[in-house]
Motif scaffolding. Structure first.
Motif, PDB file in Angstrom:
ATOM      1  N   GLU A 145      -4.918 -13.290   3.577  1.00  0.00           N
ATOM      2  CA  GLU A 145      -5.904 -13.777   2.604  1.00  0.00           C
ATOM      3  C   GLU A 145      -6.257 -12.625   1.683  1.00  0.00           C
ATOM      4  OE1 GLU A 145      -8.979 -15.628   4.899  1.00  0.00           O
ATOM      5  OE2 GLU A 145      -7.566 -17.141   5.660  1.00  0.00           O
ATOM      6  N   VAL A 146      -5.348 -12.303   0.784  1.00  0.00           N
ATOM      7  CA  VAL A 146      -5.543 -11.168  -0.126  1.00  0.00           C
ATOM      8  C   VAL A 146      -5.073 -11.576  -1.529  1.00  0.00           C
ATOM      9  CG1 VAL A 146      -5.181  -9.426   1.669  1.00  0.00           C
ATOM     10  CG2 VAL A 146      -3.229 -10.197   0.332  1.00  0.00           C
ATOM     11  N   PRO A 147      -5.527 -10.857  -2.560  1.00  0.00           N
ATOM     12  CA  PRO A 147      -5.008 -11.134  -3.898  1.00  0.00           C
ATOM     13  C   PRO A 147      -3.548 -10.688  -4.014  1.00  0.00           C
ATOM     14  CG  PRO A 147      -6.504  -9.266  -3.952  1.00  0.00           C
ATOM     15  CD  PRO A 147      -6.550  -9.808  -2.555  1.00  0.00           C
ATOM     16  N   PRO A 148      -2.789 -11.311  -4.920  1.00  0.00           N
ATOM     17  CA  PRO A 148      -1.368 -10.967  -5.053  1.00  0.00           C
ATOM     18  C   PRO A 148      -1.136  -9.478  -5.308  1.00  0.00           C
ATOM     19  CG  PRO A 148      -1.872 -12.917  -6.344  1.00  0.00           C
ATOM     20  CD  PRO A 148      -3.176 -12.431  -5.806  1.00  0.00           C
ATOM     21  N   SER A 149      -2.091  -8.808  -5.934  1.00  0.00           N
ATOM     22  CA  SER A 149      -1.889  -7.388  -6.237  1.00  0.00           C
ATOM     23  C   SER A 149      -1.818  -6.532  -4.965  1.00  0.00           C
ATOM     24  CB  SER A 149      -3.019  -6.888  -7.144  1.00  0.00           C
ATOM     25  OG  SER A 149      -4.252  -7.158  -6.514  1.00  0.00           O
ATOM     26  N   ASP A 150      -2.318  -7.059  -3.849  1.00  0.00           N
ATOM     27  CA  ASP A 150      -2.281  -6.298  -2.583  1.00  0.00           C
ATOM     28  C   ASP A 150      -0.963  -6.498  -1.827  1.00  0.00           C
ATOM     29  OD1 ASP A 150      -4.746  -5.310  -2.978  1.00  0.00           O
ATOM     30  OD2 ASP A 150      -5.709  -6.287  -1.261  1.00  0.00           O
ATOM     31  N   ALA A 151      -0.150  -7.445  -2.302  1.00  0.00           N
ATOM     32  CA  ALA A 151       1.032  -7.820  -1.512  1.00  0.00           C
ATOM     33  C   ALA A 151       2.034  -6.680  -1.302  1.00  0.00           C
ATOM     34  CB  ALA A 151       1.711  -9.027  -2.135  1.00  0.00           C
ATOM     35  N   PRO A 152       2.284  -5.818  -2.295  1.00  0.00           N
ATOM     36  CA  PRO A 152       3.277  -4.747  -2.058  1.00  0.00           C
ATOM     37  C   PRO A 152       2.939  -3.884  -0.840  1.00  0.00           C
ATOM     38  CG  PRO A 152       2.706  -4.851  -4.378  1.00  0.00           C
ATOM     39  CD  PRO A 152       1.776  -5.791  -3.663  1.00  0.00           C
ATOM     40  N   MET A 153       1.661  -3.818  -0.527  1.00  0.00           N
ATOM     41  CA  MET A 153       1.222  -3.021   0.623  1.00  0.00           C
ATOM     42  C   MET A 153       1.781  -3.581   1.935  1.00  0.00           C
ATOM     43  SD  MET A 153      -0.725  -0.400   0.782  1.00  0.00           S
ATOM     44  CE  MET A 153      -2.368   0.181   0.874  1.00  0.00           C
ATOM     45  N   VAL A 154       2.048  -4.885   1.968  1.00  0.00           N
ATOM     46  CA  VAL A 154       2.594  -5.493   3.193  1.00  0.00           C
ATOM     47  C   VAL A 154       3.966  -4.890   3.485  1.00  0.00           C
ATOM     48  CG1 VAL A 154       3.473  -7.625   4.229  1.00  0.00           C
ATOM     49  CG2 VAL A 154       1.387  -7.666   2.925  1.00  0.00           C
ATOM     50  N   THR A 155       4.757  -4.722   2.436  1.00  0.00           N
ATOM     51  CA  THR A 155       6.104  -4.173   2.617  1.00  0.00           C
ATOM     52  C   THR A 155       6.006  -2.749   3.140  1.00  0.00           C
ATOM     53  OG1 THR A 155       6.480  -5.318   0.546  1.00  0.00           O
ATOM     54  CG2 THR A 155       8.333  -4.147   1.477  1.00  0.00           C
ATOM     55  N   LEU A 156       5.102  -2.014   2.534  1.00  0.00           N
ATOM     56  CA  LEU A 156       4.904  -0.628   2.943  1.00  0.00           C
ATOM     57  C   LEU A 156       4.438  -0.585   4.404  1.00  0.00           C
ATOM     58  CD1 LEU A 156       5.136   1.676   0.828  1.00  0.00           C
ATOM     59  CD2 LEU A 156       2.660   1.847   0.939  1.00  0.00           C
ATOM     60  N   ALA A 157       3.483  -1.477   4.720  1.00  0.00           N
ATOM     61  CA  ALA A 157       2.954  -1.529   6.088  1.00  0.00           C
ATOM     62  C   ALA A 157       4.063  -1.885   7.068  1.00  0.00           C
ATOM     63  CB  ALA A 157       1.828  -2.562   6.184  1.00  0.00           C
ATOM     64  N   ALA A 158       4.992  -2.754   6.658  1.00  0.00           N
ATOM     65  CA  ALA A 158       6.053  -3.208   7.576  1.00  0.00           C
ATOM     66  C   ALA A 158       7.123  -2.147   7.795  1.00  0.00           C
ATOM     67  CB  ALA A 158       6.693  -4.473   7.032  1.00  0.00           C
ATOM     68  N   SER A 159       7.260  -1.215   6.852  1.00  0.00           N
ATOM     69  CA  SER A 159       8.298  -0.199   7.037  1.00  0.00           C
ATOM     70  C   SER A 159       7.924   0.750   8.195  1.00  0.00           C
ATOM     71  CB  SER A 159       8.538   0.584   5.740  1.00  0.00           C
ATOM     72  OG  SER A 159       7.381   1.285   5.363  1.00  0.00           O
ATOM     73  N   VAL A 160       6.644   0.834   8.496  1.00  0.00           N
ATOM     74  CA  VAL A 160       6.202   1.730   9.579  1.00  0.00           C
ATOM     75  C   VAL A 160       6.637   1.168  10.945  1.00  0.00           C
ATOM     76  CG1 VAL A 160       4.185   2.782  10.687  1.00  0.00           C
ATOM     77  CG2 VAL A 160       4.367   2.713   8.177  1.00  0.00           C
ATOM     78  N   PRO A 161       6.286  -0.097  11.280  1.00  0.00           N
ATOM     79  CA  PRO A 161       6.773  -0.629  12.567  1.00  0.00           C
ATOM     80  C   PRO A 161       8.294  -0.706  12.652  1.00  0.00           C
ATOM     81  CG  PRO A 161       5.629  -2.329  11.300  1.00  0.00           C
ATOM     82  CD  PRO A 161       5.355  -1.028  10.627  1.00  0.00           C
ATOM     83  N   LEU A 162       8.924  -0.950  11.518  1.00  0.00           N
ATOM     84  CA  LEU A 162      10.393  -1.011  11.529  1.00  0.00           C
ATOM     85  C   LEU A 162      10.961   0.358  11.922  1.00  0.00           C
ATOM     86  CD1 LEU A 162      13.045  -2.457  10.939  1.00  0.00           C
ATOM     87  CD2 LEU A 162      12.707  -1.990   8.498  1.00  0.00           C
ATOM     88  N   THR A 163      10.418   1.400  11.331  1.00  0.00           N
ATOM     89  CA  THR A 163      10.884   2.754  11.639  1.00  0.00           C
ATOM     90  C   THR A 163      10.558   3.118  13.089  1.00  0.00           C
ATOM     91  OG1 THR A 163      10.439   3.272   9.351  1.00  0.00           O
ATOM     92  CG2 THR A 163      10.803   5.156  10.799  1.00  0.00           C
ATOM     93  N   ARG A 164       9.356   2.732  13.516  1.00  0.00           N
ATOM     94  CA  ARG A 164       8.975   3.045  14.914  1.00  0.00           C
ATOM     95  C   ARG A 164       9.901   2.351  15.899  1.00  0.00           C
ATOM     96  NH1 ARG A 164       2.750   2.260  14.296  1.00  0.00           N
ATOM     97  NH2 ARG A 164       2.197   4.284  13.438  1.00  0.00           N
ATOM     98  N   ALA A 165      10.242   1.101  15.604  1.00  0.00           N
ATOM     99  CA  ALA A 165      11.105   0.346  16.530  1.00  0.00           C
ATOM    100  C   ALA A 165      12.463   1.043  16.637  1.00  0.00           C
ATOM    101  CB  ALA A 165      11.269  -1.089  16.051  1.00  0.00           C
ATOM    102  N   ILE A 166      12.963   1.555  15.533  1.00  0.00           N
ATOM    103  CA  ILE A 166      14.273   2.234  15.565  1.00  0.00           C
ATOM    104  C   ILE A 166      14.146   3.590  16.263  1.00  0.00           C
ATOM    105  CG2 ILE A 166      16.079   3.241  14.079  1.00  0.00           C
ATOM    106  CD1 ILE A 166      15.536   0.904  12.121  1.00  0.00           C
TER     107      ILE A 166
END
Ligand code: BTN
Length: 324
Positions: A145-166
């Motif tokens: 539940e965020v404005p569209p301008s905040d959406a790029p942060m989701v990608t950035l946030a997801a790169s952290v768990p992706l890197t941790r999993a690897i």
């Protein structure tokens, strides 16, 4: 969970380090010994290696290397990521499939995974090489539940768990801005997020992740041979794809929670810790040209702050980073 085969599989998975007698399992799960035997035979037929030893019982020795719903659910510890799992043998793109599900009202946390993509998409209009049976192609439906301008942060946030999993497999994974995961300087995973939004509100985000897991060098097209890698190439051994996906989903739930709670600085700090970009001399290619300089930091929205020759700082919001 009422299906006895799934109950038995889950029991064997939880107790995979020890043998359990058929009688003990029958008592524990309130089923007959004959039913246990029948289900074990069915599981063996599906590729589960179940050892049996006289006077000791049964033990789950290995799970087939498949990204089926059953293999993914085994030991999945998330609260809502994976609430629905759509596992496909083949699809054009898991992102396209997930977008349709999202538009039709699929809940947050729905996961679409495929063994093969015929038209996998990458960032910046590129194609994502997606051969069958060796990698992970997954899309997750999110409804922040965020404005569209905040959406790029989701990608950035997801790169952290992706890197941790690897990294959990002992690999020196790190993030190249904005969200490429590199191992020893070569790309092993990437994220493509696609959003549907109204002017002030995100309807849904499809977070698409591709991980080159068990791909052999020869399977990469010529143009990627020097710049791409897989976990197997770096480790010298195969990786259990379902286990890796579970780990990613579990880590993602934590990181996405930070994002939805508005803990932006924590998200950015997580990214900074895993970055191989900050402090390096970079050239960033954007549609409007190339910017060269030193990568200084992320700004509050995840833009890359680059110090140009002469000291002026430019903040980039998209583009492709090369190291110089
Ligand atoms: C990148 O270019 O780095 C992003 C790659 C994203 C690939 C994944 S694979 C699953 C999902 N479906 C797609 O078509 N693309 C993403």
């Amino acid at each position: 969970m009422t299906n006895p085969t799934e109950q038995i599989l889950s029991f064997l998975y939880k107790n995979k380090d020890v043998y359990t007698s058929g009688q003990a399992m029958a008592n524990e799960l309130s089923v007959t010994r004959a039913a246990i035997w029948k289900c074990i035979e069915a599981l063996r037929g599906d590729g589960y290696e179940i050892e049996s030893a006289a006077a000791k019982g049964y033990r789950l020795a290995s799970v087939p290397d498949l990204l089926g719903e059953r293999e993914i659910r085994l030991g999945l510890d998330t609260k809502y990521l994976g609430c629905e799992i759509h596992s496909l043998a083949e699809v054009d793109s898991t992102n396209s499939y997930a977008s349709k599900l999202a538009a039709a009202g699929a809940p947050e946390g729905t996961v679409v995974v495929s063994e093969h993509q015929t038209a996998g998409r990458g960032r910046l209009g590129r194609k994502w090489v997606s051969p069958p049976g060796v990698n992970i192609y997954v899309s997750v439906i999110l409804r922040p539940e965020v404005p569209p301008s905040d959406a790029p942060m989701v990608t950035l946030a997801a790169s952290v768990p992706l890197t941790r999993a690897i990294k959990a497999y002992g690999l020196p994974a790190a993030i190249k801005w904005p969200n490429d995961v590199l191992i020893n300087g070569r790309k092993a995973a990437g994220i493509l997020t696609e959003m549907s939004a109204e002017p002030d509100l995100v309807r849904h985000i499809v977070l698409g992740v591709g991980i080159d897991v068990n791909m052999q060098k020869g399977a990469f097209p010529k143009e990627l041979k020097e710049t791409a890698t897989s976990m197997m190439m770096e480790l010298g051994g195969r990786v259990d794809r379902a286990g890796l996906l579970r780990r990613f989903l579990s880590e993602l739930e934590g990181a996405y929670g930070m994002f939805t709670r508005g803990e932006k600085e924590a998200v950015l700090n997580g990214w900074r810790e895993l970055s191989c970009t900050l402090g390096r001399d970079v050239k960033v290619s954007t549609p409007s040209g190339e910017t060269k300089g030193r990568a200084l930091d992320l700004d509050a929205s995840g833009g890359l702050m680059v110090e140009l020759e002469g000291g002026r700082v430019e903040t980039l919001t998209s583009g492709d980073v090369g190291f110089v």
